[in-house]
Structures are given as structure tokens and as C-alpha cells.
Design an enzyme around this catalytic site. Structure first.
Site, short mmCIF file in Angstrom:
data_model
loop_
_atom_site.label_atom_id
_atom_site.label_comp_id
_atom_site.label_asym_id
_atom_site.label_seq_id
_atom_site.Cartn_x
_atom_site.Cartn_y
_atom_site.Cartn_z
CG LEU A 65 -1.78 -1.24 1.11
CD1 LEU A 65 -2.94 -1.29 2.53
CD2 LEU A 65 -2.89 -1.10 -0.10
NE ARG A 66 3.64 0.51 -4.38
CZ ARG A 66 4.43 -0.58 -4.55
NH1 ARG A 66 5.22 -0.92 -3.85
NH2 ARG A 66 4.10 -1.25 -5.66
CG ASP A 304 2.89 -9.94 -4.58
OD1 ASP A 304 3.26 -9.25 -3.42
OD2 ASP A 304 3.60 -10.06 -5.24
CG HIS A 308 3.29 -0.01 -10.40
ND1 HIS A 308 4.44 0.53 -9.45
CD2 HIS A 308 3.70 -1.47 -10.13
CE1 HIS A 308 4.93 -0.37 -8.93
NE2 HIS A 308 4.87 -1.49 -9.59
#
Lengths: 422, 329
Positions: A65-66, A304, A308
Site C-alpha cells: 500500500l506504499r 500481492d 503503479h
């Protein structure tokens, strides 16, 4: 609030009601009954789910999830919920580390305000994920982390790995290992196989994964640490985990859904949407992974998920970022394994609900009285096609656009609250 | 940023127009033997024309050819320049390593900018496999792309000039045994040559190298694998030597230059194992005393310099055919 759902076929049920058409009642955030509605239940809301399936919300073991921000978590947790995932497991990475309780709390605070899905958090295994010194695992566990990992960041040495595992087991924390021997991967981007040879790519041999698993298994024998192996991709890995389980070692494993449907052949046309880590491997690996699911060598299927920007995929293959925006295909691909006859429906559902929940020691993932009312209604006959424009995740990077799927989530509850309806 | 673009597969089929003619030239793989022969025949015509007459057929007059070299290669760049000039095109060569790419501009932005300068054809050399496919996919519709080498993947004009040279000396391909020797693993020339030789039904294609310089399962590309050079050279009609990059030595792929030359260097003595009239080829630049002895490189069987001359004719042929397909229209 009391809700009752009638006439649904119940999946993921721990009682005899499994697979049968029955009723389920919710009081506040818990499942209150399964089966016949108790006299005087007096539900405020009653739903007729005739022809539909009721299942526990999916528990996804890996979503990248950055950096936790309101913006990113809003879209991604909503995409998850609408796709039947009610629990996401946050992965620490260099730009978004979980090394102390403040970092843990930040994620939970932002997410609680949103309320689309639960987020469980894996903490750093080593300090700053540098692979040299231990993280404050004891504190991370007390803060609420469900495990620790170094992600794809390498550990400096086997000695560090041994000590990290021993320290983790001191605090009864599961260590999530991403098996990759970097020295063997040698800058590769695709599987070392026929396609890489033809296209001239620097390649990652299967042994880069199996060597790492074999080493870790030897350390488990020594330390007794509970280890979860993330993202198996090769036939040899499945064999090693199968042996380890037969031996009674405390290990579990998962696979990313896309590994069960794509192979190295899918990169033959340089498709950057199929650039993933670990790389897509050969057909026999894919078959072995499915077999591993069927015989329970592999416990769980995860997304996973790696959203992006499109820019990250618009470059020559090697220069693109690896990863698939995968929340919206986790359950559909899992159900496809049932259609193809590899898994029974109950077995497939368990791979994305109760099994992953067990790995992170979460009470969700099952239909059981007293369990969290994280519930999903699935229309099994709903035929739909994945289209980029209608994806809810901010990441549109999926190779599955245009694929048709049978079965769609039409309604979802999180902690007893009905918060999604198609 | 590029909201209107969708990343996806870059199939080699896009190098052909709807009627099966050459639209871009990206890879040998997937092209028909007929088309390869057409390239060779066209090159033959260009080679037989005296230079003055070639200039009377300026097929590319008014067109702009841009050589985009993201990786350095003087020789290849120059032969492309000459080929384009002989066809009457305006030619510009850009050494991108030292300009935009190092300033952080993306490949797509570079391409957009060059298109704005009215480029009609990009000749692309890039360090990454698939770069030419990528540019062909996202370039403006009127622009054609010619792959001058992408990573370890393909170098199709080199393969065609090699085929041209072989055909000139040996005629038909089916009776031939051809050996490719050296660093197969890192070689785009080897890959393109293997595809070209097999497409043209060459009797036997061999690769000769130690296992550390062979790609995984290379035999699946349609070659016989030899790790012993003496065995592999026996009775061959053509020997294609590959350049061994010096930096491979330090990397545990090979022990030393000396051992490599001893076991895989082409010497006069080894050449005796081949057919008496076998020719020796090399894409250049050669490393004397590492993969090939000077006496062989300069010897009577060597056709290395003819390859360079033929390279210009072959590149003219490919450019002319792309023009004829309606590309660069």
C-alpha cells in the site's frame, strides 16, 4: 444493529451448515447465529439472498500500500472491499517502513477514519530493513503487528537471519520470508527458462528461490521459529515446503494468484504488465503450484497487490516496475480454479479466508458464531469482464484486462456495517 | 502522465503491415523465408549498382532518418548513416547516452520530441531487450523503427548481412553446417543469426561455448550444442566467431583470456577441422588473440571485411523495403 441474511448458500462455515442454504444473523460487529433464526431476534434489517452465496470477507496476506496516505488508502481499501477483501496485510518496504509503534499507529489511524477494510500490519524484521541489526520486534508485536518481514530486502548474512529468527520466536512472532538468494538472481528480471534465453534477458534461476527456502528451513530446524514463506513460484519450492510440513516444521506458505494463471510465455511479447517478482515461471511450475494448493502444501492465495502509475509500465520491459494491481482479481481468479476443477469451492474459499487468517492469527475469515461480521455476498452467476476504466484501484496495471469472470461481489459488511453494495 | 496510453504486449507481428510487408524491422523471429530472401535479393541489387547510380534512385528523398544510439557503436551507426544517405535521406545521429537520457527524460518523451522534429525513421540501438519494439509500439503511426541492436535480444540487420555474406559464398542454405562460437549468452548477434539460419532452412546450426556462456535450454532455439570446439568445428562450412567482451573475464564466467583462447579461440590449426572452403565471419570489432588469431582474421578464409561492405547494402535494402510497404508515408 441486528441484521439477518436469509436463503444464502453459506461458504466458509465451521459448522454443519457449510455449503447449505441457510440464514445468518449479525448483532453489532459479530456473527450472532447461523441456521434457524432464534425466536425474538427482531432484526432491523432482513436480506433475502436467494440464489446468492454468503462467505467471510477475504483476508489478503500481501498488499503493497506504499506510503500510508488518506489518498492511497481510500482508493485501495475501497477497491479491496468491492472485490470481497475485508482484511489487507500491509507490507513494510523501504519507502514505507514499520519500525516503531508510531508508524504502525499512523496506518491504523488513517484507515480507521476510512473504515473500508481492516488493515493488519507486518513490521520490519531488521532495523530500517537494512538486514544488519534487529528491529524492535517485541515492541512491534505489542503494538499489534501480526508478523515481521524484511520483504525483498536481503539480510546481510545467514547469521543475521538466524538471530532475527531466534529473537522473533522469543516473542512468538511469525517471520514472513520472501525467499530469494540475491547473488543467484544476479540482476535478472525474468525466469531463467526458454523465453529468457530467446529474448536475451538477464534471468533469475529457480534455484535463487529454492536455495533461500532450503537455508531458511535448516534455520527453522535449529531455532523452531514459525515461518511463513511468501510468494512461492517454483516446483522445487513446493517440494521443499511439502517435505518440511511432513517433517512437522512450523511453516506455512502462500502464492500470488497471478502465478496460477500466467507463465513465462506471457512475457514472450515483452508485456511489462507481466513483469512481476518473483518472475512468472514455466508451465510445470504453475502446475506444481496448483497441485501444492490442492494438497495444502500451499496454505493461502494472496493478491500481492502493487498499484503503479501507468508511467511505471511504459518503458522497455527491464526498466518497468514489477507488480500487478491485483485486489480486484484475487477472488475472481481463485474462483476460476474451482471452475477449472482444481479445487473444490470450499477449498478455494478457505485459501483466501480462513487459511490466511490463521497465518496472521486473525479471528476473521470464517462463518462462526462470535466471529467478526466481515461478510461478503457473491452472485455466482454474474458474468463480467475486467475493464481498466472500471477498476477501482488507482493502479490500472493488470494483465487480466479483458478476462471474463463468473461470480461477483454484490454486497459487503465490515464489522457488521453494510458498507458496500454493487 | 501518459494517460491515453496503455501498456501491454509488444508483439513482433507489428513489424509487418496488413499485407505482410515490412513495416518496421525489429527481429528476425517470425519473418518468412520469402521475406528474408527478398531482403537478400534487394541487397544484391544495391550491391551490384555502382555508387553513382544508387544515388539516382533516391527512394528516401525528403525523409529524415534518425539514428538513436542509447549505447555506443561507431561502426553500426556509420553503416546506417551511409545506407540512408545513399538512399537520399537526411540523416541525423544522436548519441542519447550523453544527452537527454542522462538528464532523466523518459524514453517516450525523447521519442515525442524527435517526432516533433519530423523524423520518419528511427534506427535504434538500446541496452535493453525489447526497446525497439517499445518505440515501434508507441511512436507516431507514420514513423518506422529499425532495430540496430536491443540488449542481448536481437540485431536483425547484422543477421541479414551475415546471411547475405554466406549466400554470396555458399549459395543455398540447406546443405550447410554453420557454427557460432563464443559468448552466445550475451550475444544478440547469435540469437538473430540462429533465427535467420533456421528460417532459411540451414542444414545444421551449431553453437560452441563453455556452459557459462550458453543460455539456458539453448537447444530449444534449434541448435546443436558443443562445448568442445574441435568437435563442433568438424566439417562446418561457415564459422561465425563472436566478440568476447573483456569485462566477462573478471566475472567468474571465464577463468582467463589465455584459457579461453586455448579452448575456444579460432586458430589456423583449428580451422583445418572445418571444410576446406569454410569461411570465417565475425561481427566485429574483433579481439585478436582472444577469440580469433590474427592469422585467421587476416587470412584467406576470412570474409570479415566483406561483411562490413555488405552491411551497407543490406541496410539499404531494409530501408527501401520499409519505404515500399507504405511505412514513412
Amino acid at each position: 444493529m441486528k441484521t439477518v441474511i436469509h436463503n444464502a448458500r453459506l461458504l466458509g462455515c465451521t459448522t454443519k451448515a457449510a455449503g447449505y442454504i441457510n440464514s445468518l444473523g449479525i448483532i453489532e460487529d459479530k456473527i450472532a447465529f447461523i441456521g434457524e433464526e432464534p425466536q425474538g431476534f427482531n432484526a432491523e434489517q432482513s436480506i433475502d439472498a436467494k440464489g446468492l452465496m454468503l462467505m467471510p470477507g477475504c483476508v489478503d496476506l500481501a498488499a503493497w500500500l506504499r506510503e500510508p496516505s488518506l489518498d492511497s488508502l481510500t482508493s485501495e481499501t475501497y477497491a479491496a472491499l468491492a472485490s470481497g477483501i475485508t482484511t489487507l496485510t500491509y507490507q513494510p518496504e523501504q519507502a514505507a517502513m514499520v519500525g516503531n509503534s508510531a508508524q504502525f499507529n499512523l496506518i491504523q489511524d488513517i484507515n480507521q477514519a476510512l473504515g473500508h477494510a481492516h488493515i493488519r500490519v507486518l513490521g520490519n524484521l531488521t532495523l530500517d530493513l537494512q538486514g544488519e541489526r534487529l528491529s524492535n520486534m517485541g515492541s512491534l508485536k505489542r503494538a499489534g503487528c501480526v508478523g515481521v518481514t524484511n520483504g525483498w530486502q536481503p539480510l546481510q548474512s545467514l547469521r543475521v537471519q538466524r538471530l532475527a529468527m531466534e529473537y522473533a520466536s522469543t516473542h512468538n512472532i511469525t517471520v514472513f520470508i520472501y525467499p530469494l538468494e540475491l547473488a543467484l538472481a544476479a540482476g535478472g528480471v525474468v525466469h531463467e527458462g526458454a523465453v529468457a534465453s530467446r529474448l536475451g534477458f538477464a534471468a533469475i534461476p529457480s534455484a535463487a528461490e529454492t536455495v533461500a527456502i532450503a537455508q531458511t528451513l535448516a534455520l527453522i530446524e535449529m531455532t523452531g521459529t514459525r515461518v511463513h514463506f511468501c510468494r512461492l513460484s517454483t516446483e522445487g519450492s513446493v517440494r521443499l515446503i511439502r517435505q518440511a510440513k511432513a517433517q512437522g516444521l512450523p511453516v506455512t506458505a502462500d502464492v500470488a494468484a497471478h502465478q496460477l494463471f500466467l507463465t513465462e510465455m506471457d512475457i514472450a511479447d515483452f508485456n511489462p504488465l507481466c513483469h512481476v517478482r518473483p518472475p512468472l515461471r514455466a508451465e510445470r511450475d504453475r502446475e506444481a503450484l496448483i497441485q501444492g494448493l490442492a494438497d495444502n502444501t500451499i496454505d493461502a492465495i494472496c493478491s500481492d497487490h502493487q498499484p503503479h502509475e501507468i508511467d511505471a509500465k511504459l518503458a522497455p520491459f527491464q526498466q518497468t516496475e514489477p507488480g500487478i494491481s491485483a485486489l480486484e482479481t484475487l477472488l475472481p481468479l481463485t474462483l476460476r480454479l474451482v471452475e477449472q476443477g482444481y479445487l473444490s469451492l470450499e477449498q478455494a474459499i478457505a485459501k483466501v479466508t480462513s487459511a490466511p487468517a490463521r497465518i496472521i492469527n486473525d479471528p476473521a475469515g470464517k462463518l462462526q458464531v462470535g466471529a467478526p461480521a466481515d461478510l461478503v455476498i457473491l452472485d455466482p452467476d454474474y458474468l463480467w469482464t475486467l475493464e481498466l476504466d472500471s477498476m477501482l484501484s488507482q493502479g490500472k496495471n493488470t494483465p487480466f484486462a479483458g478476462w471474463s469472470f463468473n461470480g461477483k461481489v454484490t454486497q459487503a459488511w465490515l464489522s457488521g456495517r453494510p458498507i458496500y453494495r454493487m | 502522465m501518459y494517460k491515453h496510453l496503455t501498456p501491454g504486449a509488444l508483439p513482433s507481428s507489428m513489424q509487418l503491415s496488413n499485407d505482410g510487408r515490412l513495416r518496421h524491422f525489429l527481429t528476425i523471429e517470425g519473418l518468412s523465408p520469402l521475406l528474408l530472401e527478398e531482403i537478400l535479393d534487394r541487397a544484391e541489387q544495391f550491391l551490384s549498382l555502382p555508387e553513382k547510380q544508387q544515388k539516382k534512385a533516391p527512394l528516401l528523398r525528403g525523409k529524415t532518418v534518425m539514428n538513436l544510439f542509447f549505447e555506443n557503436s561507431t561502426r553500426t551507426r556509420v553503416t546506417f548513416e551511409i545506407a540512408a544517405q545513399r538512399l537520399g535521406a537526411d540523416v541525423t545521429s544522436l548519441d542519447i547516452r550523453t544527452s537527454s537520457a542522462s538528464k532523466g527524460e523518459t524514453l517516450l518523451d525523447t521519442i515525442r520530441n524527435l517526432e516533433a522534429m519530423n523524423a520518419d525513421m528511427f534506427v535504434v540501438r538500446h541496452e535493453h531487450a525489447g526497446a525497439a519494439h517499445f518505440i515501434a509500439r508507441y511512436a507516431a503511426p507514420h514513423v518506422s523503427v529499425l532495430n540496430a541492436g536491443d540488449g542481448r535480444h536481437a540485431h536483425p540487420t547484422q543477421a541479414m548481412l551475415d546471411m547475405f555474406t554466406i549466400r554470396k559464398h555458399k549459395g543455398e542454405f540447406p546443405p550447410l553446417k554453420v557454427a557460432i562460437v563464443g559468448d552466445i549468452l550475451h550475444s544478440r548477434v547469435a540469437r538473430s543469426n540462429i533465427h535467420a539460419l533456421n528460417t532459411l532452412s540451414t542444414g545444421e546450426v551449431r553453437v560452441i561455448a563453455p556452459k557459462t556462456l550458453l543460455p539456458f535450454d539453448v537447444e530449444k532455439m534449434g541448435v546443436k550444442v558443443y562445448t568442445d570446439m574441435d568437435e563442433g568445428l568438424r566439417d562446418v562450412d561457415v564459422v561465425i566467431m563472436l566478440r568476447l567482451q573483456r569485462e566477462r573475464m573478471g566475472s567468474a564466467l571465464l577463468p582467463s583470456e589465455r584459457e579461453f583462447f586455448r579452448l575456444y579461440g579460432l586458430t589456423e590449426k583449428r580451422l583445418e577441422l572445418t571444410k576446406l572452403d569454410a569461411i570465417v565471419m565475425h561481427p566485429g570489432p574483433i579481439n585478436r588473440g582472444i577469440e580469433i588469431a590474427s592469422s585467421v582474421a587476416d587470412g584467406p578464409r576470412s570474409v570479415i571485411l566483406q561483411q562490413v561492405t555488405n552491411g551497407i547494402a543490406v541496410r539499404m535494402a531494409v530501408m527501401a523495403m520499409i519505404m515500399g510497404s507504405g511505412g514513412m508515408a
